[in-house]
Motif scaffolding. Sequence first.
Motif, PDB file in Angstrom:
ATOM      1  N   LEU A  47       0.591  -1.262   0.083  1.00 60.22           N
ATOM      2  CA  LEU A  47      -0.387  -0.077  -0.218  1.00 60.22           C
ATOM      3  C   LEU A  47       1.187   1.317   0.296  1.00 60.22           C
ATOM      4  CD1 LEU A  47      -2.503   1.047   0.543  1.00 60.22           C
ATOM      5  CD2 LEU A  47      -2.419   1.325   2.773  1.00 60.22           C
ATOM      6  N   GLY A  48       1.654   1.363   0.669  1.00 55.90           N
ATOM      7  CA  GLY A  48       2.649   2.728   0.920  1.00 55.90           C
ATOM      8  C   GLY A  48       3.827   2.737  -0.611  1.00 55.90           C
ATOM      9  N   LEU A  49       4.020   1.638  -0.916  1.00 59.99           N
ATOM     10  CA  LEU A  49       4.487   1.712  -2.438  1.00 59.99           C
ATOM     11  C   LEU A  49       3.143   2.844  -3.684  1.00 59.99           C
ATOM     12  CD1 LEU A  49       7.388   2.197  -3.756  1.00 59.99           C
ATOM     13  CD2 LEU A  49       6.901  -0.134  -4.377  1.00 59.99           C
ATOM     14  N   SER A  50       2.306   1.893  -2.948  1.00 63.74           N
ATOM     15  CA  SER A  50       1.443   2.006  -4.366  1.00 63.74           C
ATOM     16  C   SER A  50       1.289   3.574  -4.179  1.00 63.74           C
ATOM     17  CB  SER A  50       0.647   1.647  -4.123  1.00 63.74           C
ATOM     18  OG  SER A  50       0.414  -0.293  -4.297  1.00 63.74           O
ATOM     19  N   MET A  51       0.661   4.116  -2.818  1.00 68.61           N
ATOM     20  CA  MET A  51       0.428   5.288  -3.064  1.00 68.61           C
ATOM     21  C   MET A  51       1.496   6.962  -2.970  1.00 68.61           C
ATOM     22  SD  MET A  51      -2.903   6.210  -1.964  1.00 68.61           S
ATOM     23  CE  MET A  51      -3.160   4.896  -1.064  1.00 68.61           C
ATOM     24  N   ALA A  52       2.557   5.788  -2.149  1.00 70.87           N
ATOM     25  CA  ALA A  52       3.978   7.151  -2.927  1.00 70.87           C
ATOM     26  C   ALA A  52       4.246   7.223  -3.924  1.00 70.87           C
ATOM     27  CB  ALA A  52       5.540   7.070  -1.849  1.00 70.87           C
ATOM     28  N   GLU A  53       3.694   6.115  -4.716  1.00 70.91           N
ATOM     29  CA  GLU A  53       4.632   6.069  -6.200  1.00 70.91           C
ATOM     30  C   GLU A  53       3.140   7.593  -7.491  1.00 70.91           C
ATOM     31  OE1 GLU A  53       5.280   3.890 -10.179  1.00 70.91           O
ATOM     32  OE2 GLU A  53       3.708   3.375  -8.748  1.00 70.91           O
ATOM     33  N   GLU A  99      -4.872  -3.738   4.911  1.00 75.60           N
ATOM     34  CA  GLU A  99      -3.908  -4.272   4.699  1.00 75.60           C
ATOM     35  C   GLU A  99      -3.322  -6.241   4.396  1.00 75.60           C
ATOM     36  OE1 GLU A  99      -1.953  -0.428   7.061  1.00 75.60           O
ATOM     37  OE2 GLU A  99      -1.976  -2.969   7.711  1.00 75.60           O
ATOM     38  N   ALA A 100      -3.823  -6.421   5.113  1.00 74.37           N
ATOM     39  CA  ALA A 100      -3.839  -8.190   4.580  1.00 74.37           C
ATOM     40  C   ALA A 100      -4.116  -8.593   3.107  1.00 74.37           C
ATOM     41  CB  ALA A 100      -4.273  -9.244   5.388  1.00 74.37           C
ATOM     42  N   VAL A 101      -5.805  -7.980   2.885  1.00 71.24           N
ATOM     43  CA  VAL A 101      -6.327  -8.350   1.610  1.00 71.24           C
ATOM     44  C   VAL A 101      -5.151  -7.626   0.523  1.00 71.24           C
ATOM     45  CG1 VAL A 101      -8.271  -7.719  -0.075  1.00 71.24           C
ATOM     46  CG2 VAL A 101      -8.663  -9.001   2.573  1.00 71.24           C
ATOM     47  N   ILE A 102      -4.325  -6.542   0.518  1.00 74.88           N
ATOM     48  CA  ILE A 102      -3.568  -6.419  -0.190  1.00 74.88           C
ATOM     49  C   ILE A 102      -2.784  -6.627  -0.555  1.00 74.88           C
ATOM     50  CG2 ILE A 102      -2.458  -4.145  -0.876  1.00 74.88           C
ATOM     51  CD1 ILE A 102      -4.075  -2.417   0.679  1.00 74.88           C
ATOM     52  N   LEU A 133       0.146 -10.963  -3.669  1.00 73.27           N
ATOM     53  CA  LEU A 133       0.593 -12.423  -3.785  1.00 73.27           C
ATOM     54  C   LEU A 133       0.468 -13.339  -4.610  1.00 73.27           C
ATOM     55  CD1 LEU A 133       1.214 -13.070   0.186  1.00 73.27           C
ATOM     56  CD2 LEU A 133       3.337 -12.754  -1.383  1.00 73.27           C
ATOM     57  N   ASP A 134      -1.007 -13.060  -4.963  1.00 75.04           N
ATOM     58  CA  ASP A 134      -1.755 -13.449  -5.716  1.00 75.04           C
ATOM     59  C   ASP A 134      -1.474 -13.451  -7.604  1.00 75.04           C
ATOM     60  OD1 ASP A 134      -4.932 -15.836  -6.081  1.00 75.04           O
ATOM     61  OD2 ASP A 134      -4.731 -13.818  -7.156  1.00 75.04           O
ATOM     62  N   GLY A 135      -2.024 -11.717  -6.808  1.00 73.41           N
ATOM     63  CA  GLY A 135      -1.749 -11.574  -8.952  1.00 73.41           C
ATOM     64  C   GLY A 135      -0.334 -11.004  -9.466  1.00 73.41           C
ATOM     65  N   GLY A 136       0.503 -10.424  -8.206  1.00 65.58           N
ATOM     66  CA  GLY A 136       1.401  -9.385  -8.471  1.00 65.58           C
ATOM     67  C   GLY A 136       1.580  -7.720  -8.420  1.00 65.58           C
ATOM     68  N   PHE A 137       2.664  -6.871  -8.207  1.00 69.98           N
ATOM     69  CA  PHE A 137       2.460  -6.056  -7.410  1.00 69.98           C
ATOM     70  C   PHE A 137       0.985  -5.159  -8.629  1.00 69.98           C
ATOM     71  CE2 PHE A 137       4.084  -1.339  -7.955  1.00 69.98           C
ATOM     72  CZ  PHE A 137       3.983  -1.565  -6.339  1.00 69.98           C
ATOM     73  N   GLU A 138       1.405  -5.008 -10.023  1.00 72.82           N
ATOM     74  CA  GLU A 138       0.700  -3.955 -10.594  1.00 72.82           C
ATOM     75  C   GLU A 138      -0.801  -4.437 -10.531  1.00 72.82           C
ATOM     76  OE1 GLU A 138       1.629  -2.194 -13.277  1.00 72.82           O
ATOM     77  OE2 GLU A 138       3.988  -2.357 -12.174  1.00 72.82           O
ATOM     78  N   VAL A 139      -0.756  -5.728 -10.480  1.00 70.47           N
ATOM     79  CA  VAL A 139      -2.294  -6.536 -10.391  1.00 70.47           C
ATOM     80  C   VAL A 139      -3.032  -5.259  -8.935  1.00 70.47           C
ATOM     81  CG1 VAL A 139      -4.722  -7.849  -9.258  1.00 70.47           C
ATOM     82  CG2 VAL A 139      -2.469  -7.531 -11.300  1.00 70.47           C
ATOM     83  N   ALA A 140      -2.277  -5.731  -7.594  1.00 70.55           N
ATOM     84  CA  ALA A 140      -1.882  -4.511  -6.720  1.00 70.55           C
ATOM     85  C   ALA A 140      -1.999  -3.600  -6.533  1.00 70.55           C
ATOM     86  CB  ALA A 140      -0.984  -5.279  -5.771  1.00 70.55           C
ATOM     87  N   ARG A 141      -1.415  -2.678  -6.971  1.00 69.02           N
ATOM     88  CA  ARG A 141      -1.551  -1.513  -7.290  1.00 69.02           C
ATOM     89  C   ARG A 141      -3.195  -0.454  -7.370  1.00 69.02           C
ATOM     90  NH1 ARG A 141       3.343   1.332 -10.416  1.00 69.02           N
ATOM     91  NH2 ARG A 141       2.585  -0.106 -12.405  1.00 69.02           N
ATOM     92  N   ALA A 142      -3.163  -1.809  -8.841  1.00 66.76           N
ATOM     93  CA  ALA A 142      -3.988  -1.557  -9.799  1.00 66.76           C
ATOM     94  C   ALA A 142      -5.380  -1.669  -8.531  1.00 66.76           C
ATOM     95  CB  ALA A 142      -4.046  -1.860 -10.930  1.00 66.76           C
ATOM     96  N   LEU A 143      -5.649  -2.165  -7.688  1.00 67.30           N
ATOM     97  CA  LEU A 143      -6.409  -2.562  -7.136  1.00 67.30           C
ATOM     98  C   LEU A 143      -6.518  -1.621  -5.994  1.00 67.30           C
ATOM     99  CD1 LEU A 143      -8.644  -5.482  -5.113  1.00 67.30           C
ATOM    100  CD2 LEU A 143      -7.095  -3.949  -3.941  1.00 67.30           C
ATOM    101  N   VAL A 144      -5.291  -1.314  -5.529  1.00 70.10           N
ATOM    102  CA  VAL A 144      -4.823   0.121  -4.612  1.00 70.10           C
ATOM    103  C   VAL A 144      -5.683   1.640  -4.684  1.00 70.10           C
ATOM    104  CG1 VAL A 144      -3.671   1.280  -2.931  1.00 70.10           C
ATOM    105  CG2 VAL A 144      -3.589  -0.591  -2.826  1.00 70.10           C
TER     106      VAL A 144
END
Length: 227
Positions: free
Chosen positions: A52-58, A121-124, A129-140
């Motif tokens: 979450l932190g990296l996604s939001m900082a970017e 945060e745990a769901v993020i 882990l399930d889809g990779g960082f790009e998927v997680a960032r898009a969700l955030v």
Amino acid sequence: MKVSAEISAFMERLGHRFESPEILVRALTHSSLGSATRPDNQRLEFLGDRVLGLSMAEALFRADRSASEGLLAPRFNALVRKETCAAVAREVDLGAVLKLGRSEMMSGGRRKEALLGDAMEAVIAAVYLDGGFEVARALVLRLWGARIDTVEHDARDSKTALQEWAQARGMSPPRYETLSREGPDHAPQFRIAVVLDSGESAEAIAGSKRHAEQAAAKALLTRLEAG
């Protein structure tokens, strides 16, 4: 792994269909129900906080290329703090699928801000882990949505702003006093006063000490700046 109708519906609300749904189930399992054979979500919370932190900082870095670190940092803090995570969790009704021990369930755990924020945060982390960082960032970015665009230009919290106001005038830091605590353990109400060296003060009531202190500081700061 076969998932329940409730978990399947939550995936739809979340907007991510898990290839490994067991990681989502773990993300939804609170420590009050965890065991040696049923791991809880604490490790995932640790990881999700960083994703979450990296996604939001970017996102903030790209959204305002002229903002200084001094402006970006409080905006970041406003977007990743537990209260914001809990608000997002409520929007996807995460509480409905939290897996809690009996004591937490009886004490209103599905509505508790800390539990909801941690689980979000745990769901993020589970999505990462399930889809990779790009998927997680898009969700955030999708779940936080307009919050990113509308975060205050100067998003310092009220306690920090009041302390800076006082220090700029040679005063000691504001003092916070708990005047009363009422209500049941699962829904307390705190009455907090903030006092300055000058004698100026304000009071506020909220469901946590932190919220009451912030509200009292905001009330006093608003009055001081208006005068």
